[in-house]
Design an enzyme around this catalytic site. Sequence first.
Site, PDB file in Angstrom:
ATOM      1  N   ASP A  96       0.692  12.617  31.616  1.00 15.04           N
ATOM      2  CA  ASP A  96       1.511  13.669  32.205  1.00 15.04           C
ATOM      3  C   ASP A  96       0.580  14.751  32.743  1.00 15.04           C
ATOM      4  O   ASP A  96      -0.226  15.313  32.001  1.00 15.04           O
ATOM      5  CB  ASP A  96       2.436  14.237  31.111  1.00 15.04           C
ATOM      6  CG  ASP A  96       3.574  15.045  31.705  1.00 15.04           C
ATOM      7  OD1 ASP A  96       3.675  15.102  32.951  1.00 15.04           O
ATOM      8  OD2 ASP A  96       4.340  15.630  30.923  1.00 15.04           O
TER       9      ASP A  96
ATOM     10  N   ASP B 125       4.155  13.076  38.812  1.00 13.84           N
ATOM     11  CA  ASP B 125       3.088  13.560  37.947  1.00 13.84           C
ATOM     12  C   ASP B 125       3.105  12.902  36.578  1.00 13.84           C
ATOM     13  O   ASP B 125       2.567  13.416  35.628  1.00 13.84           O
ATOM     14  CB  ASP B 125       3.224  15.076  37.790  1.00 13.84           C
ATOM     15  CG  ASP B 125       4.561  15.476  37.192  1.00 13.84           C
ATOM     16  OD1 ASP B 125       5.491  14.636  37.222  1.00 13.84           O
ATOM     17  OD2 ASP B 125       4.673  16.599  36.682  1.00 13.84           O
ATOM     18  N   GLU B 126       3.751  11.752  36.470  1.00 17.18           N
ATOM     19  CA  GLU B 126       3.981  11.208  35.147  1.00 17.18           C
ATOM     20  C   GLU B 126       4.105   9.685  35.236  1.00 17.18           C
ATOM     21  O   GLU B 126       4.747   9.170  36.156  1.00 17.18           O
ATOM     22  CB  GLU B 126       5.310  11.804  34.650  1.00 17.18           C
ATOM     23  CG  GLU B 126       5.596  11.637  33.205  1.00 17.18           C
ATOM     24  CD  GLU B 126       6.980  12.196  32.853  1.00 17.18           C
ATOM     25  OE1 GLU B 126       7.535  12.985  33.637  1.00 17.18           O
ATOM     26  OE2 GLU B 126       7.496  11.795  31.813  1.00 17.18           O
TER      27      GLU B 126
END
Lengths: 450, 370
Positions: free
Chosen positions: A15, A109-110
């Site tokens: 993350d 983003d993960e």
Amino acid sequence: MTNGSWGEPNILHVDMDSFFVSVEVLRDPTLAGKPVVVGGTGSRGVVASASYEARAFGVHSAMPSTRARRLCPRAIFLHGDHRRYGEVSGQIHRIFHSMTPLVEPIALDEAFLDVSGARRLLGSGEEIAAEIRTRVHDEIGLTCSVGVAPNKLLAKLASEAAKPIAAVSGVRAGKGIVVIDAEHAEDFLYAHPIRALWGVGPRTYERLAALGVQTVADLAKIPLDALVGAVGMSHGNHLHELSLGRDQRPVVSERDTKSIGHEETFVRDIDDTVELHRVIVRLCDAVASRLRASNLAARTVQLKLRFADFTTITRSRSTKDELSTGNGLARVAGELLDAPELAEGIRDQGIRLLGVSASHLAPPTGLQLSFDDLLAGTERGAPEGSIGSGWHEVADAIDAIRERFGADAVVPGASMSPTGDRDRTVGADLWGPSDSEDEAGAHSRSRRGR
Amino acid sequence: MKFRCERDLLVEALSTAGRAVTGRGGALPVLSGVKIDASNDRLEVTGSDLDLTIRTSVGVNIAESGTAVLPSRLLSDIVRSLDQGAVDLEVTGDEAQISSGRSQFAVRTLPVDDFPHLDEPSGDQVSVAADELASGLKQVVLAASSDDARPILTGVLMTAEEGGLRLVATDSYRLAVRDLPEATVLGEGQKVLVPSRALGELIRVLGHAKEVNVRLGERDVTFFVEPEDGVSVELTTRLIEGEFPNYRQLIPASYPNEMRVGREQLLDAVRRVKLMAREATPLRLTQRDGSLELMAVTQDVGQAHEEVDAVYSGTDELTVAFNPDFLIAGIEAATGDEVVLQTLDALKPAVMRSTEGSDYLYLLMPVRVS
């Protein structure tokens, strides 16, 4: 919980740390160390990302922007640059893919990574996590937190535990990597408040709190019967499994994407079906573009509607045809919207959010052409209700134009309002519309279903 | 009502009429039954779904005239299950007694008055050779659509063409056209749209007859088949209203590419390669000088290849993909030892026809592959 049931910590949850804000800081280093908020700036906008300095004031993502402003009036608010985030996200995901093919993207983003097959080559989960952090920092200039655990549930909780900590006194660096192995899994999980579990929303929380359940340890201890009595059979069973740290969901790579969708929250609620159909055309066009870019076709279309009172419904329909054009998707989604039982709600309440997603995806096996396609070019035109009608050639042309001139170069005519106003680009309003209509639209981004 | 009939004849009369009966009869429960009329030493059995009506009739010894409606499926199953020989049927009140040898059945009847009154066939009667009509229909019915969303395409167009009869059907993916130059059923300029389901049933009964008589009414058409012995059949179907698409504009004027290939050889090869064309995967045909290459690839399953000798003239090498089932239907429908496949390019309709005669045409749209 049986200790023996834990597997090796082979699942990574990576993350990025306040991703959108960090990308902005990369571009404008003077923002570093300041409270920065990226998100919808309009009255109905939501926070997409907040710097840890802003979080110290209680600002967090998904919070209404108006509330964030009240909490932290000094914060610098940015509408964001989706195109840029997409590019950086691409670089990050390429690093993930250099570690293992089993990467499940959750957001820009993960991602989850299953490294069980990479361990012999690249080392333990922890070593791979360290390698990812180093490369993301050295090659891109960003930081991320990684949870390493035997399953997705624990990996997600672990990455949370690895995050930097925001306090009014300043931001403290986090651990960066947290590894949960069989030995520590139980203690780690039990210490979490139940809110940390997926599927524990405000209502469930209330019911569980009434039973005196506050932590996962409490949850694991109460009899299944009591749990089922409080929250229902399927949800109760699910929570019971989670409380024992059981999470069998596999990491599903992008290649096995289950659905592709887009949704949009409106500036004001829409009760005009003609206007809703225009939105459908626009969203379907964007979904179809992504389908074709991934060489996929869909057999199921799902329509999601959120009414003014926040009631959210979904309706889906499967077809025997492979759909990969905006026109084909919009025809099915439009039929779903026109269902008689929805008419009253749309008219009386209005729609706050509309989403379209395509699922049952597979590479197209080929499209059976029909005589309707043949006649589409003649003055008679194709009979109503035909599916092909030359739209595949149109789609090819659209893709070629967009490849060269960008996504906004060509839009479906049916998505234009009668006054000829061009509607916003899909994805621009992901975090709620901005109040000023002329604000630069951001580029469409993926919202990937599971 | 009381009569005696040979089991085999009765089975045929009941099951043929029963083919017009659909399921449970829907809104009209009596339509799940067949109407039985016994008088003047003739037994008539009528089944109908209101669109299609099939009446069979057979000469039997009638002891007592009468009319009754009996559940179609059940009655047919009962009679079929009996041993060969005479079957007695007697209706008293609202119960039918069916007996043969030591077997006895009592079946509750359905109300006769509910059975719809069906108009007598109208129009002038013309006769056509049964085998010719049957062979023509077989080649065309296969291209009709079964999708009720476009009712026009579920029909077969029958139209007068140069003194003969032309049959046309399309499901929008393929088009079949057959000319029957000898059959003068329709007057000049006349055309009707007949449901393909009814024609499918007609094909079944045409096998037993030399000749079929046709009466064309305003809203329906009736076909009579009267074999010298056995069960005669009268099949009446409602016509489909509406304009059939202008199929002529679909047929290209000329084809730059032409391939000749042995029919059986091609059929065998296509059937083999089709095994690897799962889940609507198309079959790719690559035509080049001297040979035809067939290929099917199904992701995560496997692939198949086969080469067939062929005489080809046209573009150096051309690959066109087709739905294998549509292709097989076209090859089967063509007659003779050799077939000709004519193509324009990978996205335009292709023609499959026999090298013998030009009275049949099967036009097929390709599958677009990336």
